[in-house]
Design a protein around this motif. Structure first.
Motif, PDB file in Angstrom:
ATOM      1  N   ALA A 158      -9.247  -1.912   2.196  1.00  0.00           N
ATOM      2  CA  ALA A 158      -9.685  -1.400   0.896  1.00  0.00           C
ATOM      3  C   ALA A 158      -8.864  -1.968  -0.258  1.00  0.00           C
ATOM      4  CB  ALA A 158      -9.608   0.128   0.890  1.00  0.00           C
ATOM      5  N   THR A 159      -7.558  -2.087  -0.057  1.00  0.00           N
ATOM      6  CA  THR A 159      -6.676  -2.504  -1.159  1.00  0.00           C
ATOM      7  C   THR A 159      -5.971  -3.837  -0.894  1.00  0.00           C
ATOM      8  OG1 THR A 159      -4.815  -1.268  -0.229  1.00  0.00           O
ATOM      9  CG2 THR A 159      -6.249  -0.108  -1.773  1.00  0.00           C
ATOM     10  N   MET A 160      -6.317  -4.514   0.182  1.00  0.00           N
ATOM     11  CA  MET A 160      -5.719  -5.780   0.624  1.00  0.00           C
ATOM     12  C   MET A 160      -4.306  -5.601   1.161  1.00  0.00           C
ATOM     13  SD  MET A 160      -7.108  -8.751  -1.943  1.00  0.00           S
ATOM     14  CE  MET A 160      -6.547  -7.979  -3.452  1.00  0.00           C
ATOM     15  N   VAL A 161      -3.477  -4.866   0.439  1.00  0.00           N
ATOM     16  CA  VAL A 161      -2.116  -4.625   0.907  1.00  0.00           C
ATOM     17  C   VAL A 161      -1.748  -3.171   0.626  1.00  0.00           C
ATOM     18  CG1 VAL A 161      -1.023  -5.302  -1.270  1.00  0.00           C
ATOM     19  CG2 VAL A 161       0.262  -5.494   0.854  1.00  0.00           C
ATOM     20  N   ALA A 162      -0.936  -2.580   1.494  1.00  0.00           N
ATOM     21  CA  ALA A 162      -0.564  -1.173   1.331  1.00  0.00           C
ATOM     22  C   ALA A 162       0.801  -0.935   1.959  1.00  0.00           C
ATOM     23  CB  ALA A 162      -1.606  -0.264   1.988  1.00  0.00           C
ATOM     24  N   LEU A 163       1.362   0.239   1.696  1.00  0.00           N
ATOM     25  CA  LEU A 163       2.636   0.625   2.291  1.00  0.00           C
ATOM     26  C   LEU A 163       2.446   0.870   3.778  1.00  0.00           C
ATOM     27  CD1 LEU A 163       5.629   1.427   1.663  1.00  0.00           C
ATOM     28  CD2 LEU A 163       4.794   3.797   1.504  1.00  0.00           C
ATOM     29  N   GLY A 164       3.412   0.401   4.566  1.00  0.00           N
ATOM     30  CA  GLY A 164       3.334   0.602   6.007  1.00  0.00           C
ATOM     31  C   GLY A 164       3.650   2.032   6.410  1.00  0.00           C
ATOM     32  N   ASN A 165       3.675   2.271   7.686  1.00  0.00           N
ATOM     33  CA  ASN A 165       3.947   3.593   8.244  1.00  0.00           C
ATOM     34  C   ASN A 165       5.448   3.862   8.203  1.00  0.00           C
ATOM     35  OD1 ASN A 165       4.188   5.916   9.723  1.00  0.00           O
ATOM     36  ND2 ASN A 165       3.251   5.107  11.590  1.00  0.00           N
ATOM     37  N   VAL A 166       5.853   4.802   7.367  1.00  0.00           N
ATOM     38  CA  VAL A 166       7.290   5.057   7.164  1.00  0.00           C
ATOM     39  C   VAL A 166       7.985   5.605   8.414  1.00  0.00           C
ATOM     40  CG1 VAL A 166       7.015   5.414   4.686  1.00  0.00           C
ATOM     41  CG2 VAL A 166       6.829   7.374   6.242  1.00  0.00           C
ATOM     42  N   SER A 167       7.221   6.099   9.375  1.00  0.00           N
ATOM     43  CA  SER A 167       7.829   6.622  10.608  1.00  0.00           C
ATOM     44  C   SER A 167       7.881   5.565  11.710  1.00  0.00           C
ATOM     45  CB  SER A 167       7.052   7.844  11.112  1.00  0.00           C
ATOM     46  OG  SER A 167       5.711   7.501  11.421  1.00  0.00           O
ATOM     47  N   ASP A 168       7.323   4.400  11.433  1.00  0.00           N
ATOM     48  CA  ASP A 168       7.346   3.310  12.405  1.00  0.00           C
ATOM     49  C   ASP A 168       8.786   2.807  12.569  1.00  0.00           C
ATOM     50  OD1 ASP A 168       7.228   0.765  13.677  1.00  0.00           O
ATOM     51  OD2 ASP A 168       5.136   0.558  13.078  1.00  0.00           O
ATOM     52  N   PRO A 169       9.277   2.671  13.791  1.00  0.00           N
ATOM     53  CA  PRO A 169      10.654   2.194  14.001  1.00  0.00           C
ATOM     54  C   PRO A 169      10.935   0.844  13.332  1.00  0.00           C
ATOM     55  CG  PRO A 169       9.773   3.092  16.028  1.00  0.00           C
ATOM     56  CD  PRO A 169       8.630   3.045  15.058  1.00  0.00           C
ATOM     57  N   ILE A 170       9.920  -0.030  13.287  1.00  0.00           N
ATOM     58  CA  ILE A 170      10.105  -1.335  12.644  1.00  0.00           C
ATOM     59  C   ILE A 170      10.308  -1.157  11.143  1.00  0.00           C
ATOM     60  CG2 ILE A 170       8.959  -3.524  12.081  1.00  0.00           C
ATOM     61  CD1 ILE A 170       7.639  -3.411  14.835  1.00  0.00           C
ATOM     62  N   PHE A 171       9.540  -0.248  10.540  1.00  0.00           N
ATOM     63  CA  PHE A 171       9.697   0.070   9.120  1.00  0.00           C
ATOM     64  C   PHE A 171      11.113   0.594   8.866  1.00  0.00           C
ATOM     65  CE2 PHE A 171       9.647   2.508   5.314  1.00  0.00           C
ATOM     66  CZ  PHE A 171       8.584   2.090   4.518  1.00  0.00           C
ATOM     67  N   ILE A 172      11.558   1.499   9.713  1.00  0.00           N
ATOM     68  CA  ILE A 172      12.896   2.092   9.555  1.00  0.00           C
ATOM     69  C   ILE A 172      13.977   1.017   9.693  1.00  0.00           C
ATOM     70  CG2 ILE A 172      14.540   3.733  10.543  1.00  0.00           C
ATOM     71  CD1 ILE A 172      12.086   5.410  11.427  1.00  0.00           C
ATOM     72  N   MET A 173      13.795   0.118  10.647  1.00  0.00           N
ATOM     73  CA  MET A 173      14.752  -0.968  10.846  1.00  0.00           C
ATOM     74  C   MET A 173      14.819  -1.859   9.600  1.00  0.00           C
ATOM     75  SD  MET A 173      14.752  -3.806  13.882  1.00  0.00           S
ATOM     76  CE  MET A 173      16.157  -4.858  14.196  1.00  0.00           C
ATOM     77  N   ALA A 174      13.660  -2.170   9.026  1.00  0.00           N
ATOM     78  CA  ALA A 174      13.619  -2.992   7.819  1.00  0.00           C
ATOM     79  C   ALA A 174      14.301  -2.280   6.658  1.00  0.00           C
ATOM     80  CB  ALA A 174      12.170  -3.317   7.459  1.00  0.00           C
ATOM     81  N   LEU A 175      14.076  -0.981   6.548  1.00  0.00           N
ATOM     82  CA  LEU A 175      14.691  -0.192   5.478  1.00  0.00           C
ATOM     83  C   LEU A 175      16.219  -0.190   5.629  1.00  0.00           C
ATOM     84  CD1 LEU A 175      13.970   1.540   3.025  1.00  0.00           C
ATOM     85  CD2 LEU A 175      13.961   3.543   4.532  1.00  0.00           C
ATOM     86  N   ILE A 176      16.682  -0.051   6.858  1.00  0.00           N
ATOM     87  CA  ILE A 176      18.125  -0.103   7.121  1.00  0.00           C
ATOM     88  C   ILE A 176      18.672  -1.475   6.718  1.00  0.00           C
ATOM     89  CG2 ILE A 176      19.864  -0.144   8.956  1.00  0.00           C
ATOM     90  CD1 ILE A 176      18.156   1.974  10.404  1.00  0.00           C
TER      91      ILE A 176
END
Length: 437
Positions: A158-176
């Motif tokens: 719908a929007t081409m790009v969006a925020l990922g799943n904040v509970s995803d371990p990969i997302f958390i790793m990237a945030l760290i």
């Protein structure tokens, strides 16, 4: 060592260069897994693809360090490898030898352009504002790559790009990774970018993202080496297929245009971080860089690794203090070692490099204030480049938008004399490129 690489003159030392080289290597180590996974689809054996990827990158990066003495690293370029796997091979009758022969021909052609001075001359003809815009666009592009690798941004119908799943371990790793990098930099810890990668890799263990390696040592396979001169089942060499097939020659021209300007943008981005960019946006001593980069494309086709090019991730090592070719030599040695230890390298998830890439993107945004946004001829083409590179996910496409915009605005505002002859040549080449790709 100091005399050879001018370390003291450039405000660096051996330990800093080694650390910067490790940072760059970790930022681009994903190519060791990604490139072979694509080339296998073209029919290249997996171990052969790993061998070609690692040795090709290692050898050309060492040569880049030796001949240019700048912190630039080379490896098989993303995008072109997918074209080789899913487009060129099919166009060549499902013959991966011929697909790599296209890369080989493109590399030789662009090397000749460098040797006759045309590639460097076109770079000199680019307006200063557009050079600054390339750095801005690349900063956004690098940050976008990091965020995508970390699952922070994802595709959305719908929007081409969006925020990922904040509970995803990969997302958390990237945030760290981002938080660690910014924190270390804020406290002026040497090697902040490398530290962010290491911390996030360790954090990935309890998150289940960082896994133990499936072994340590892997063998080598040189069966893809000499690909353009290997034959298919009918006994026809790949290089012969290319030179007798107009469609494949057109592909070679298209890839040459992409390679031509991708490297220009990458060199400028790394030069900004590595302190070898002049005030008017020129890269110091660029000819050796262009010669090695052009030869690398041909070497990539020869060894069957797709096109080898200068990697934008080199800017992470430059931002971490790399100032000479010594850091490139470190990267090259690590790539060669990785050919034997690829299972160990595979444990570094791409999300671990998110912080380094995002932070480099932040640093490169400083070029924005050097663009005169009040001048339509300066501002709009600069905007076209800065927005075009990340929005199209292509350095060359974004630069092409800027060139075409500059000529258009110059024509509309009666400033056509500001378009230099070689700028016309580049713009017309881009027009042809856009019409045939």
């Amino acid at each position: 060592m100091d005399n050879i690489f001018k370390l003291t003159e450039r405000g660096s030392n051996v330990s800093t260069e080694a650390r910067a080289g490790l940072t760059t290597f970790l930022a681009m180590a994903y190519i060791i897994a990604v490139n072979p996974s694509l080339l296998v689809a073209a029919g290249i054996p997996m171990v052969a693809a790993v061998t070609a990827t690692c040795l090709g990158a290692g050898i050309m990066t060492i040569l880049m360090g030796v001949f240019s003495n700048r912190p630039l690293a080379c490896a098989s370029g993303m995008g072109v490898n997918a074209i080789v796997a899913f487009t060129l091979t099919a166009a060549a009758g499902n013959d991966w030898h011929a697909a790599n022969a296209v890369i080989f021909v493109e590399g030789i052609a662009i090397l000749l352009l460098v040797l006759c001075g045309l590639r460097e001359a076109i770079m000199d003809a680019i307006p200063v504002s557009l050079r600054h815009a390339i750095s801005v666009g690349l900063g956004l592009f690098i940050a976008m790559i990091g965020l995508k690798n970390g699952g922070v941004i994802v595709a959305n119908e719908a929007t081409m790009v969006a925020l990922g799943n904040v509970s995803d371990p990969i997302f958390i790793m990237a945030l760290i990774s981002i938080i660690a990098t910014v924190s270390l930099y804020a406290f002026k810890v040497p090697g902040a970018l490398l530290g962010g990668i290491i911390i996030s890799v360790l954090a990935g263990i309890p998150l289940g993202v960082t896994h133990m390696p499936e072994g340590l040592v892997s063998g080598l396979d040189f069966s893809s080496f000499g690909a353009p001169f290997l034959t298919d089942e009918a006994g026809t060499m790949g290089i012969v297929k290319v030179l007798t097939n107009p469609t494949l020659i057109v592909f070679a021209f298209s890839l040459m245009m992409s390679d031509f300007f991708d490297t220009m943008g990458t060199a400028m981005a790394v030069a900004k971080q590595g302190d070898f960019l002049t005030e008017d946006g020129n890269v110091k001593d660029i000819k050796p860089i262009l010669i090695v980069d052009s030869a690398a494309a041909a070497v990539g086709g020869f060894v069957g690794a797709s096109s080898i090019t200068t990697f934008i991730e080199s800017s992470s090592g430059a931002a971490d203090g790399g100032r000479s070719g010594l850091s490139s030599i470190v990267v090259g040695i690590l790539f060669i070692l990785a050919a034997f230890f690829s299972p160990l390298i595979a444990v570094i998830h791409s999300a671990a490099t998110c912080g380094a890439l995002v932070f480099v993107g932040f640093l490169m945004m400083s070029e924005v204030h050097d663009i005169d946004w009040s001048d339509l001829l300066e501002g709009f083409p600069a905007f076209a480049i800065a927005a075009g590179i990340p929005f199209t996910y292509s350095i060359s496409d974004g630069i092409g938008f800027g060139f075409l915009s500059f000529v258009l605005v110059a024509s509309l505002t009666g400033q056509i004399k500001r378009v230099k002859p070689l700028m016309w040549v580049a713009t017309l080449a881009f027009l042809v490129y856009f019409l045939i790709v």
